[in-house]
Design a protein around this motif. Structure first.
Motif, mmCIF file in Angstrom:
data_model
loop_
_atom_site.group_PDB
_atom_site.id
_atom_site.type_symbol
_atom_site.label_atom_id
_atom_site.label_comp_id
_atom_site.label_asym_id
_atom_site.label_seq_id
_atom_site.Cartn_x
_atom_site.Cartn_y
_atom_site.Cartn_z
ATOM 1 N N UNK A 1 43.988 38.963 36.748
ATOM 2 C CA UNK A 1 43.989 40.408 37.013
ATOM 3 C C UNK A 1 42.593 40.993 36.745
ATOM 4 N N UNK A 2 41.957 40.527 35.671
ATOM 5 C CA UNK A 2 40.623 41.033 35.342
ATOM 6 C C UNK A 2 39.574 40.554 36.341
ATOM 7 N N UNK A 3 39.711 39.289 36.764
ATOM 8 C CA UNK A 3 38.689 38.717 37.651
ATOM 9 C C UNK A 3 38.857 39.126 39.113
ATOM 10 N N UNK A 4 40.102 39.176 39.585
ATOM 11 C CA UNK A 4 40.323 39.438 41.018
ATOM 12 C C UNK A 4 41.113 40.710 41.295
ATOM 13 N N UNK A 5 41.741 41.255 40.261
ATOM 14 C CA UNK A 5 42.549 42.452 40.468
ATOM 15 C C UNK A 5 43.954 42.138 40.929
ATOM 16 N N UNK A 6 44.271 40.850 41.090
ATOM 17 C CA UNK A 6 45.620 40.456 41.466
ATOM 18 C C UNK A 6 45.886 39.031 40.981
ATOM 19 N N UNK A 7 47.163 38.681 40.946
ATOM 20 C CA UNK A 7 47.536 37.305 40.566
ATOM 21 C C UNK A 7 48.758 36.886 41.361
ATOM 22 N N UNK A 8 48.696 35.685 41.895
ATOM 23 C CA UNK A 8 49.849 35.111 42.582
ATOM 24 C C UNK A 8 50.199 33.800 41.889
ATOM 25 N N UNK A 9 51.401 33.291 42.173
ATOM 26 C CA UNK A 9 51.825 32.030 41.559
ATOM 27 C C UNK A 9 50.784 30.942 41.845
ATOM 28 N N UNK A 10 50.293 30.900 43.097
ATOM 29 C CA UNK A 10 49.327 29.848 43.452
ATOM 30 C C UNK A 10 48.026 29.976 42.654
#
Lengths: 147, 182
Positions: free
Chosen positions: B27-36
């Motif tokens: 979340x901090x690095x990309x602003x989002x998180x997915x399972x992959x």
């Protein structure tokens, strides 16, 4: 501006190896579930057994694809499974969870290979896998709803 | 219940702690998180991540939207903040007080962060505050400790800290070497 999508041979081999790990891990999960659900759950047992066989078959297919694109299949899995009985509904929910994850994995790889202009054979293979995994997901979702 | 058995019933397992922190990092690095993304970061399969996230979602620590993006709930974020703080405290204690190298402190901190009690964390923080206070006695304590640490005579009988065997000899032996010893 959109970044161009790349999928070099090394990246493709890495991604396929990830899918190989998904399939082999799923097969171990199926085997484990067959051992921990009650033997009287015949219908679920049969389905798990069929899904186990298919998953092994998928793993072999992915392994062959890896060799075809010039890579070597490797297995990087870390799996610990609890030795406790699992109720049928919980077993089906688990299956649905890892089947959905596999479907997502194939779908993401297919999109990437397509966008990167990958070869037609690989696109066809991945499309077929998406189709098969979609069927699995649908089947287990329906079963779970029936339980 | 035996203490060792309690490790298995810890509120947050080692795996759960890493899943939560991985989501926070993404979340901090990309602003989002997915399972992959979590799977890639932790170098495990998507299937494993999905299975591990189930109890965290049921517990209300992780949320997933209709587009399958995952994020920490307010409680999940609080938990990660606590874990990161404990990691920092342990690591700082190891490097600043014990003189352990950065890399080793990072690894050991990772192993302990989710197991440390609030009470011990609080006392460690108090010790670090004392060390960081700039008081002459704090600086002297560290200096004296490091000087004293080098002076073990490996004589259990003459040592007030040792029991039957030299604690320093036992503490400094690697477990894998002890296992391999014939």
């Amino acid at each position: 501006m959109k970044q161009p999508v790349s999928c070099t041979q090394t990246e493709l081999v890495d991604e396929l190896n990830r899918m190989l790990a998904e399939e082999v891990e799923a097969s171990l999960r199926y085997m484990h579930l067959m051992m921990v659900i009650h033997p009287q759950e015949e219908r679920i047992m049969t389905l798990l057994n069929e899904a186990y066989d298919e998953t092994i078959e998928h793993a072999q297919m992915v392994g062959e694809r890896i060799r075809e694109v010039g890579g070597l299949p490797r297995l990087d899995i870390r799996l610990g499974l609890p030795g406790e009985p699992i109720p049928p509904r919980e077993a089906l929910a688990q299956v649905l969870t890892f089947e959905e994850a596999a479907l997502e994995g194939y779908q993401e790889l297919l999109d990437r290979v397509r966008k990167a202009g990958g070869d037609a054979e690989m696109i066809e293979f991945l499309s077929k896998q998406v189709e098969l995994e979609t069927e699995h997901v649908e089947m287990f979702r329906n079963l779970l709803n029936d339980e | 219940m035996h203490t060792w058995k309690q490790f298995d019933r810890n509120v947050i397992t080692h795996s759960a702690a890493h899943h939560l922190m991985a989501i926070d990092t993404l979340m901090h690095e990309h602003g989002y998180a997915r399972v992959s993304d979590v799977a890639r970061l932790l170098e495990i399969t998507r299937g494993s991540v999905s299975i591990s996230l189930k109890p965290l979602k049921a517990e209300g620590l992780v949320e997933q939207d209709e587009n399958r993006f995952i994020r920490l709930s307010e409680r999940g974020q609080r938990l990660v903040d606590i874990l990161r703080a404990r990691h920092y405290i342990i690591k700082k204690f190891m490097t600043a007080v014990l003189g352990v190298g950065e890399e080793r402190a990072e690894i050991d901190g990772c192993k302990i962060e989710h197991l440390l009690s609030a009470e011990t964390s609080e006392r460690l923080t108090a010790l670090l505050r004392f060390i960081d206070s700039g008081a002459e006695s704090a600086d002297r304590f560290i200096e004296e400790f490091h000087r004293f640490n080098e002076a073990c005579l490996h004589d259990a009988q003459a040592c007030p800290s040792c029991q039957d065997q030299c604690l320093y000899d036992l503490a400094s032996q690697k477990l894998q070497d002890a296992v391999a010893e014939k």
